[in-house]
Design a protein around this motif. Structure first.
Motif, short mmCIF file in Angstrom:
data_model
loop_
_atom_site.label_atom_id
_atom_site.label_comp_id
_atom_site.label_asym_id
_atom_site.label_seq_id
_atom_site.Cartn_x
_atom_site.Cartn_y
_atom_site.Cartn_z
N LYS A 134 0.82 -1.21 0.00
CA LYS A 134 0.00 0.00 0.00
C LYS A 134 0.86 1.27 0.00
N ALA A 135 2.00 1.21 0.66
CA ALA A 135 2.86 2.40 0.71
C ALA A 135 3.30 2.80 -0.69
N GLN A 136 3.63 1.80 -1.55
CA GLN A 136 4.03 2.12 -2.92
C GLN A 136 2.86 2.67 -3.72
N LEU A 137 1.69 2.12 -3.49
CA LEU A 137 0.51 2.58 -4.20
C LEU A 137 0.16 4.02 -3.80
N VAL A 138 0.25 4.31 -2.50
CA VAL A 138 -0.01 5.67 -2.03
C VAL A 138 1.01 6.63 -2.62
N GLY A 139 2.28 6.18 -2.72
CA GLY A 139 3.31 7.02 -3.34
C GLY A 139 2.97 7.35 -4.77
N LEU A 140 2.46 6.37 -5.51
CA LEU A 140 2.04 6.62 -6.89
C LEU A 140 0.90 7.62 -6.94
N MET A 141 -0.07 7.45 -6.04
CA MET A 141 -1.21 8.37 -6.01
C MET A 141 -0.75 9.80 -5.76
N GLU A 142 0.12 9.97 -4.77
CA GLU A 142 0.58 11.32 -4.41
C GLU A 142 1.41 11.92 -5.54
N HIS A 143 2.24 11.07 -6.18
CA HIS A 143 3.06 11.54 -7.29
C HIS A 143 2.18 12.02 -8.44
N ASP B 58 -1.57 18.59 -10.34
CA ASP B 58 -1.64 19.95 -9.80
C ASP B 58 -0.81 20.90 -10.66
N GLU B 59 0.42 20.46 -11.01
CA GLU B 59 1.29 21.32 -11.81
C GLU B 59 0.74 21.54 -13.21
N ALA B 60 -0.04 20.56 -13.69
CA ALA B 60 -0.64 20.68 -15.02
C ALA B 60 -1.99 21.37 -14.98
N ALA B 61 -2.40 21.84 -13.80
CA ALA B 61 -3.68 22.53 -13.62
C ALA B 61 -4.87 21.65 -13.99
N TYR B 62 -4.75 20.37 -13.67
CA TYR B 62 -5.85 19.44 -13.96
C TYR B 62 -7.05 19.72 -13.07
N PHE B 63 -6.77 20.03 -11.80
CA PHE B 63 -7.87 20.29 -10.85
C PHE B 63 -8.26 21.76 -10.96
N ARG B 64 -9.13 22.06 -11.90
CA ARG B 64 -9.48 23.45 -12.21
C ARG B 64 -10.36 24.08 -11.13
N GLY C 62 7.40 6.01 -13.45
CA GLY C 62 8.28 6.48 -14.51
C GLY C 62 7.54 7.28 -15.56
N VAL C 63 6.30 6.85 -15.89
CA VAL C 63 5.48 7.58 -16.86
C VAL C 63 5.17 8.99 -16.35
N VAL C 64 4.76 9.06 -15.07
CA VAL C 64 4.44 10.36 -14.48
C VAL C 64 5.67 11.25 -14.46
N ALA C 65 6.83 10.69 -14.10
CA ALA C 65 8.07 11.47 -14.05
C ALA C 65 8.44 11.99 -15.44
N ALA C 66 8.23 11.18 -16.48
CA ALA C 66 8.53 11.62 -17.84
C ALA C 66 7.63 12.78 -18.24
N LEU C 67 6.36 12.72 -17.86
CA LEU C 67 5.46 13.82 -18.17
C LEU C 67 5.85 15.09 -17.42
N GLU C 68 6.31 14.91 -16.18
CA GLU C 68 6.77 16.07 -15.40
C GLU C 68 7.97 16.73 -16.08
N ARG C 69 8.92 15.92 -16.55
CA ARG C 69 10.10 16.49 -17.20
C ARG C 69 9.72 17.23 -18.48
N ARG C 70 8.77 16.66 -19.21
CA ARG C 70 8.33 17.32 -20.44
C ARG C 70 7.65 18.66 -20.12
N HIS C 71 6.84 18.64 -19.06
CA HIS C 71 6.16 19.88 -18.65
C HIS C 71 7.19 20.92 -18.20
N GLU C 72 8.24 20.48 -17.49
CA GLU C 72 9.27 21.40 -17.02
C GLU C 72 10.03 22.01 -18.20
#
Length: 280
Positions: free
Chosen positions: A209-218, A224-230, A261-271
């Motif tokens: 569960k700790a890994q799953l929660v980490g994925l959720m928070e990530h 948030d950074e992509a302004a998804y939660f308008r 890894g997918v989320v991190a790649a999207l973050e780098r692209r956004h950055e």
């Protein structure tokens, strides 16, 4: 009777034992008896089907165009060991004389008092008989009208295929292919494939569960950074729905790592885009 091979039985046994299917395939395969086949091409196609599934003992009863046949060899597509080991017999009785259990393939039982089974059950019976040291075989009839009653009478049981009743006739090679396939399948352990060995079992153990929660928070941070939660007032419900989706999927540890890894790649692209916009 004309014998065209010194010891085809030994060839069949060696082929069964030396194939890629492992210990489950070690009992001798059944002999394939083609009764008065008309075309060399059909004999060759049947030989190819046999070789595909580890059978090698081919017996021909009075082939119409004689034997050997270059047309058969060409159609066999390099199943030369089956073609070269084929034996020719004058009668069906001679072809099955050394066998202890024989199936006749036919769509019509013609009122004969014989057990009728499907190909899967027949293959299992053939394997059990072979494992007990009994020579086995399968009779296949002529292209045009199949087996005669007196030939079926030589068999212990009848095997028939689950085909469309209005179009029940099969080409000899097709019938040989179906029975050869069922023979090999009957000796395989669950999930085993002779060309690949046993298929590794997939470990579907859910991630901690700790890994799953980490994925959720990530993921939530990236959104948030992509302004998804308008809308801030709808944010709690949207987050809850996302977490429910991720929880329901039952991701394994490797899958969680892939998604991180997918989320991190999207973050780098956004950055990168943000930096490019700032430089402009």
């Amino acid at each position: 009777m004309t014998n065209l091979a010194e010891d085809p039985t030994a060839s069949a046994t060696t082929n069964a034992e030396g194939g890629g299917g492992g210990g489950a395939l070690r009992c001798p395969p059944p002999a394939v008896v083609l009764v008065e086949p008309q075309l060399g091409e059909n004999i060759g196609a049947a030989a190819r089907a046999m070789a595909n599934f580890g059978l090698a003992d081919l017996r021909l009863v009075a082939p119409r165009d004689g034997w050997p046949s270059e047309k058969a060899r060409a159609a066999a597509s390099r199943a030369d060991h089956v073609v070269d080991g084929a034996r020719v017999f004058a009668t069906t009785a001679e072809a099955v004389a050394d066998l202890r259990f024989v199936y006749a393939t036919t769509a019509r039982t013609r009122g004969l008092p014989k057990v009728v089974v499907g190909p899967r059950e027949a293959a299992a019976t053939l394997r059990a008989r072979a494992a007990a040291g009994q020579g086995t075989g399968i009779l296949f009839g002529r292209e045009r009208w199949g087996l005669m009653n007196e030939e079926i009478a030589l068999a212990d049981e009848i095997v028939t295929f689950p085909v469309e009743p209005a179009f029940a006739s099969l080409n000899i090679a097709q019938a040989v292919l179906l029975m050869s396939y069922e023979w090999m399948a009957s000796g395989l352990e669950a999930g085993a494939l002779p060309t690949r060995g046993a298929v590794p079992a997939f470990d579907a153990t859910p991630a901690p569960k700790a890994q799953l929660v980490g994925l959720m928070e990530h993921l939530e941070q990236a959104l948030d950074e992509a302004a998804y939660f308008r809308s801030e007032d709808k944010r709690p419900a949207m987050v809850a729905n996302l977490r429910a989706i991720l929880q329901r999927a039952g991701f394994t540890e490797p899958e969680v790592k892939v998604l991180r890894g997918v989320v991190a790649a999207l973050e780098r692209r956004h950055e990168k885009r943000r930096r490019a916009s700032g430089n402009e």
